[in-house]
Write a protein that holds these residues in place. Sequence first.
Motif, PDB file in Angstrom:
ATOM      1  N   ALA A   1       0.860  -1.192   0.000  1.00 50.18           N
ATOM      2  CA  ALA A   1       0.000   0.000   0.000  1.00 50.18           C
ATOM      3  C   ALA A   1       0.891   1.236   0.000  1.00 50.18           C
ATOM      4  CB  ALA A   1      -0.904  -0.006   1.221  1.00 50.18           C
ATOM      5  N   GLN A   2       0.584   2.180  -0.878  1.00 47.06           N
ATOM      6  CA  GLN A   2       1.399   3.391  -1.014  1.00 47.06           C
ATOM      7  C   GLN A   2       0.522   4.624  -1.156  1.00 47.06           C
ATOM      8  OE1 GLN A   2       3.720   1.907  -4.542  1.00 47.06           O
ATOM      9  NE2 GLN A   2       5.458   2.577  -3.314  1.00 47.06           N
ATOM     10  N   PHE A   3       1.038   5.756  -0.643  1.00 49.02           N
ATOM     11  CA  PHE A   3       0.465   7.064  -0.958  1.00 49.02           C
ATOM     12  C   PHE A   3       1.528   7.818  -1.734  1.00 49.02           C
ATOM     13  CE2 PHE A   3      -0.090  11.626   0.207  1.00 49.02           C
ATOM     14  CZ  PHE A   3      -1.245  11.833  -0.540  1.00 49.02           C
ATOM     15  N   ILE A   4       1.279   8.091  -3.006  1.00 44.10           N
ATOM     16  CA  ILE A   4       2.310   8.663  -3.864  1.00 44.10           C
ATOM     17  C   ILE A   4       2.063  10.140  -4.153  1.00 44.10           C
ATOM     18  CG2 ILE A   4       2.951   6.463  -4.890  1.00 44.10           C
ATOM     19  CD1 ILE A   4       1.157   7.068  -7.237  1.00 44.10           C
ATOM     20  N   GLY A   5       1.399  10.823  -3.216  1.00 46.48           N
ATOM     21  CA  GLY A   5       1.217  12.267  -3.333  1.00 46.48           C
ATOM     22  C   GLY A   5      -0.176  12.679  -3.718  1.00 46.48           C
ATOM     23  N   THR A   6      -0.757  12.006  -4.719  1.00 42.18           N
ATOM     24  CA  THR A   6      -2.131  12.300  -5.126  1.00 42.18           C
ATOM     25  C   THR A   6      -2.977  11.034  -5.228  1.00 42.18           C
ATOM     26  OG1 THR A   6      -1.438  12.215  -7.453  1.00 42.18           O
ATOM     27  CG2 THR A   6      -1.506  14.389  -6.398  1.00 42.18           C
ATOM     28  N   GLN A   7      -2.376   9.873  -5.011  1.00 39.54           N
ATOM     29  CA  GLN A   7      -3.099   8.614  -5.167  1.00 39.54           C
ATOM     30  C   GLN A   7      -2.732   7.648  -4.045  1.00 39.54           C
ATOM     31  OE1 GLN A   7      -1.494   8.353  -9.463  1.00 39.54           O
ATOM     32  NE2 GLN A   7      -3.333   7.080  -9.505  1.00 39.54           N
ATOM     33  N   PHE A   8      -3.720   6.838  -3.636  1.00 38.35           N
ATOM     34  CA  PHE A   8      -3.483   5.694  -2.769  1.00 38.35           C
ATOM     35  C   PHE A   8      -3.523   4.446  -3.649  1.00 38.35           C
ATOM     36  CE2 PHE A   8      -5.011   8.861   0.203  1.00 38.35           C
ATOM     37  CZ  PHE A   8      -4.215   8.655   1.313  1.00 38.35           C
ATOM     38  N   THR A   9      -2.432   3.724  -3.710  1.00 37.34           N
ATOM     39  CA  THR A   9      -2.343   2.560  -4.577  1.00 37.34           C
ATOM     40  C   THR A   9      -2.093   1.298  -3.745  1.00 37.34           C
ATOM     41  OG1 THR A   9       0.056   2.728  -4.903  1.00 37.34           O
ATOM     42  CG2 THR A   9      -1.354   3.993  -6.400  1.00 37.34           C
ATOM     43  N   ILE A  10      -2.496   0.162  -4.283  1.00 38.49           N
ATOM     44  CA  ILE A  10      -2.159  -1.142  -3.710  1.00 38.49           C
ATOM     45  C   ILE A  10      -1.609  -1.992  -4.842  1.00 38.49           C
ATOM     46  CG2 ILE A  10      -2.954  -3.177  -2.455  1.00 38.49           C
ATOM     47  CD1 ILE A  10      -5.246  -1.526  -1.360  1.00 38.49           C
ATOM     48  N   ASP A  11      -0.328  -2.321  -4.742  1.00 34.99           N
ATOM     49  CA  ASP A  11       0.341  -3.109  -5.765  1.00 34.99           C
ATOM     50  C   ASP A  11       0.797  -4.437  -5.171  1.00 34.99           C
ATOM     51  OD1 ASP A  11       0.178  -1.001  -7.723  1.00 34.99           O
ATOM     52  OD2 ASP A  11       1.791  -0.003  -6.638  1.00 34.99           O
ATOM     53  N   ASN A  12       1.222  -5.339  -6.043  1.00 35.71           N
ATOM     54  CA  ASN A  12       1.751  -6.629  -5.620  1.00 35.71           C
ATOM     55  C   ASN A  12       3.212  -6.751  -6.032  1.00 35.71           C
ATOM     56  OD1 ASN A  12      -1.380  -7.401  -6.248  1.00 35.71           O
ATOM     57  ND2 ASN A  12      -0.554  -8.638  -4.585  1.00 35.71           N
ATOM     58  N   ALA A  13       4.070  -7.048  -5.078  1.00 40.24           N
ATOM     59  CA  ALA A  13       5.447  -7.411  -5.391  1.00 40.24           C
ATOM     60  C   ALA A  13       5.460  -8.899  -5.699  1.00 40.24           C
ATOM     61  CB  ALA A  13       6.373  -7.105  -4.224  1.00 40.24           C
ATOM     62  N   PRO A  14       5.875  -9.306  -6.898  1.00 38.99           N
ATOM     63  CA  PRO A  14       5.810 -10.726  -7.248  1.00 38.99           C
ATOM     64  C   PRO A  14       6.504 -11.638  -6.247  1.00 38.99           C
ATOM     65  CG  PRO A  14       6.257  -9.412  -9.187  1.00 38.99           C
ATOM     66  CD  PRO A  14       6.351  -8.481  -8.017  1.00 38.99           C
ATOM     67  N   GLU A  15       7.611 -11.162  -5.648  1.00 41.49           N
ATOM     68  CA  GLU A  15       8.309 -11.984  -4.663  1.00 41.49           C
ATOM     69  C   GLU A  15       9.039 -11.100  -3.662  1.00 41.49           C
ATOM     70  OE1 GLU A  15      11.142 -14.383  -6.688  1.00 41.49           O
ATOM     71  OE2 GLU A  15      12.331 -12.683  -7.403  1.00 41.49           O
ATOM     72  N   ALA A  16       9.248 -11.642  -2.474  1.00 41.43           N
ATOM     73  CA  ALA A  16       9.995 -10.960  -1.424  1.00 41.43           C
ATOM     74  C   ALA A  16      10.477 -12.011  -0.432  1.00 41.43           C
ATOM     75  CB  ALA A  16       9.134  -9.903  -0.721  1.00 41.43           C
ATOM     76  N   THR A  17      11.552 -11.712   0.269  1.00 43.04           N
ATOM     77  CA  THR A  17      12.091 -12.647   1.256  1.00 43.04           C
ATOM     78  C   THR A  17      12.427 -11.912   2.546  1.00 43.04           C
ATOM     79  OG1 THR A  17      14.334 -12.358   0.375  1.00 43.04           O
ATOM     80  CG2 THR A  17      13.059 -14.236  -0.437  1.00 43.04           C
ATOM     81  N   VAL A  18      12.259 -12.620   3.649  1.00 44.50           N
ATOM     82  CA  VAL A  18      12.630 -12.113   4.964  1.00 44.50           C
ATOM     83  C   VAL A  18      13.260 -13.271   5.730  1.00 44.50           C
ATOM     84  CG1 VAL A  18      11.855 -11.056   7.123  1.00 44.50           C
ATOM     85  CG2 VAL A  18      10.656 -10.528   4.994  1.00 44.50           C
ATOM     86  N   TYR A  19      14.452 -13.043   6.285  1.00 38.54           N
ATOM     87  CA  TYR A  19      15.025 -14.078   7.145  1.00 38.54           C
ATOM     88  C   TYR A  19      15.931 -13.445   8.185  1.00 38.54           C
ATOM     89  CZ  TYR A  19      19.041 -13.833   3.870  1.00 38.54           C
ATOM     90  OH  TYR A  19      20.075 -13.423   3.086  1.00 38.54           O
ATOM     91  N   GLY A  20      16.089 -14.160   9.292  1.00 42.91           N
ATOM     92  CA  GLY A  20      16.903 -13.647  10.382  1.00 42.91           C
ATOM     93  C   GLY A  20      16.779 -14.520  11.608  1.00 42.91           C
ATOM     94  N   LEU A  21      17.009 -13.920  12.774  1.00 41.38           N
ATOM     95  CA  LEU A  21      16.935 -14.672  14.023  1.00 41.38           C
ATOM     96  C   LEU A  21      16.410 -13.788  15.144  1.00 41.38           C
ATOM     97  CD1 LEU A  21      19.465 -13.839  16.140  1.00 41.38           C
ATOM     98  CD2 LEU A  21      20.792 -14.974  14.387  1.00 41.38           C
ATOM     99  N   GLU A  22      15.845 -14.439  16.164  1.00 38.37           N
ATOM    100  CA  GLU A  22      15.355 -13.774  17.370  1.00 38.37           C
ATOM    101  C   GLU A  22      15.913 -14.490  18.589  1.00 38.37           C
ATOM    102  OE1 GLU A  22      10.987 -12.005  16.088  1.00 38.37           O
ATOM    103  OE2 GLU A  22      11.114 -14.014  16.969  1.00 38.37           O
ATOM    104  N   LEU A  23      16.351 -13.718  19.574  1.00 38.79           N
ATOM    105  CA  LEU A  23      16.857 -14.277  20.820  1.00 38.79           C
ATOM    106  C   LEU A  23      16.176 -13.567  21.976  1.00 38.79           C
ATOM    107  CD1 LEU A  23      18.877 -16.064  22.393  1.00 38.79           C
ATOM    108  CD2 LEU A  23      20.512 -14.166  22.249  1.00 38.79           C
ATOM    109  N   GLU A  24      15.546 -14.338  22.869  1.00 38.24           N
ATOM    110  CA  GLU A  24      14.876 -13.796  24.048  1.00 38.24           C
ATOM    111  C   GLU A  24      15.536 -14.372  25.299  1.00 38.24           C
ATOM    112  OE1 GLU A  24      10.958 -15.276  23.406  1.00 38.24           O
ATOM    113  OE2 GLU A  24      10.316 -13.499  22.281  1.00 38.24           O
ATOM    114  N   ASN A  25      15.797 -13.512  26.284  1.00 35.47           N
ATOM    115  CA  ASN A  25      16.436 -13.945  27.524  1.00 35.47           C
ATOM    116  C   ASN A  25      15.734 -13.316  28.722  1.00 35.47           C
ATOM    117  OD1 ASN A  25      19.106 -15.252  26.436  1.00 35.47           O
ATOM    118  ND2 ASN A  25      18.939 -13.270  25.395  1.00 35.47           N
ATOM    119  N   GLN A  26      15.596 -14.103  29.766  1.00 31.30           N
ATOM    120  CA  GLN A  26      15.072 -13.599  31.037  1.00 31.30           C
ATOM    121  C   GLN A  26      15.922 -14.176  32.165  1.00 31.30           C
ATOM    122  OE1 GLN A  26      11.271 -15.077  32.628  1.00 31.30           O
ATOM    123  NE2 GLN A  26      10.673 -12.939  32.929  1.00 31.30           N
TER     124      GLN A  26
END
Length: 329
Positions: A158-183
């Motif tokens: 979803a984007q606001f490009i100044g005069t329009q609100f658009t909803i586009d599709n990115a054909p592909e995307a990746t997310v990777y990483g790690l999470e560490l929680e300690n108590q």
Amino acid sequence: AAFTHWNLDLSERLGLTVGARYSVDEKEGAMVRNYFSPAPTAVFRLLGVQPGPEYADSFEDSAISGSLAARYQVSDDMMVYASYSRGYKSGGVNIDNTAAGTLVNNPAEVPGAVPLDPTYRSEFVDGYELGLKSEYLAGRARSNLALFYNDIEDLQIAQFIGTQFTIDNAPEATVYGLELENQFLLSDAFSLNFDVTHIADAKFGDDPVLGALADRNFAHAPEWAANLALGMDQPVSSDFSLFGRVGLNYSTELYTNTSNDHMRGNQGELAANVGVRSETAGWTLAAWCQNCTDERYVTQHFNSPLQGNDANGYVSAPRTYGVTLRGSF
């Protein structure tokens, strides 16, 4: 939709979780322009933005999503797991008044013009995770580690490009990483929490249809984010307890929006509270502050209408402090 979820103990140490969902989505959207100035000098007409074509459209889709996870109790104090999940987010119809295009796409204004498709596609994500949960130091310490990888198809942007609100599709995307929680329980009264997230990659695919977003990082996805907090809970009598907490959250630089390339630098915020609690009367009294050091920064930049490449921004909340009294009865 219809769904099912099962937790299965295959042995004393090995367990399996299975979930599935079948979804059907039907959506309708329309834009009817009840009024637009017919003046040939109307500013949005001169800019080529308005009036865009009227439209009435629909979207239908169905999908199977779900999860599969296995967990193994290595010992009384340690568990490891692996999981796969298939996520689904329905597409739909953008109901912005330029969703079918601008003036040049309006057959009522430009003979032979072709309206654009106001619909956007469904989003799917395949998520993989490996993790470990453990307790040690005679139960006074706990650490959880997770490695994750998400492969996204048709990511909705979803984007606001100044005069329009658009909803586009990115054909592909990746997310990777790690999470560490300690108590850590430092004593009967004090505890320390430390969490860190490392996002090694969170990018839109390198696809020409994305323009400036091709191979760019997501918005609000810092490479590093962490939280450090010291808590206190100390009885002072059979009826009253003192409690408090001081916490710092920190994140590295990040893009603030998908509509532009403005960034926010490294940022940390401090919050704290201290109070007294009645164990028998059911009330608490606490003094607190948020953003105690009054850090000011832009949380999100957005394109200014009709101002070229200028941008406005939403600024972080200032230092806020007060006293809160709570009671239960």
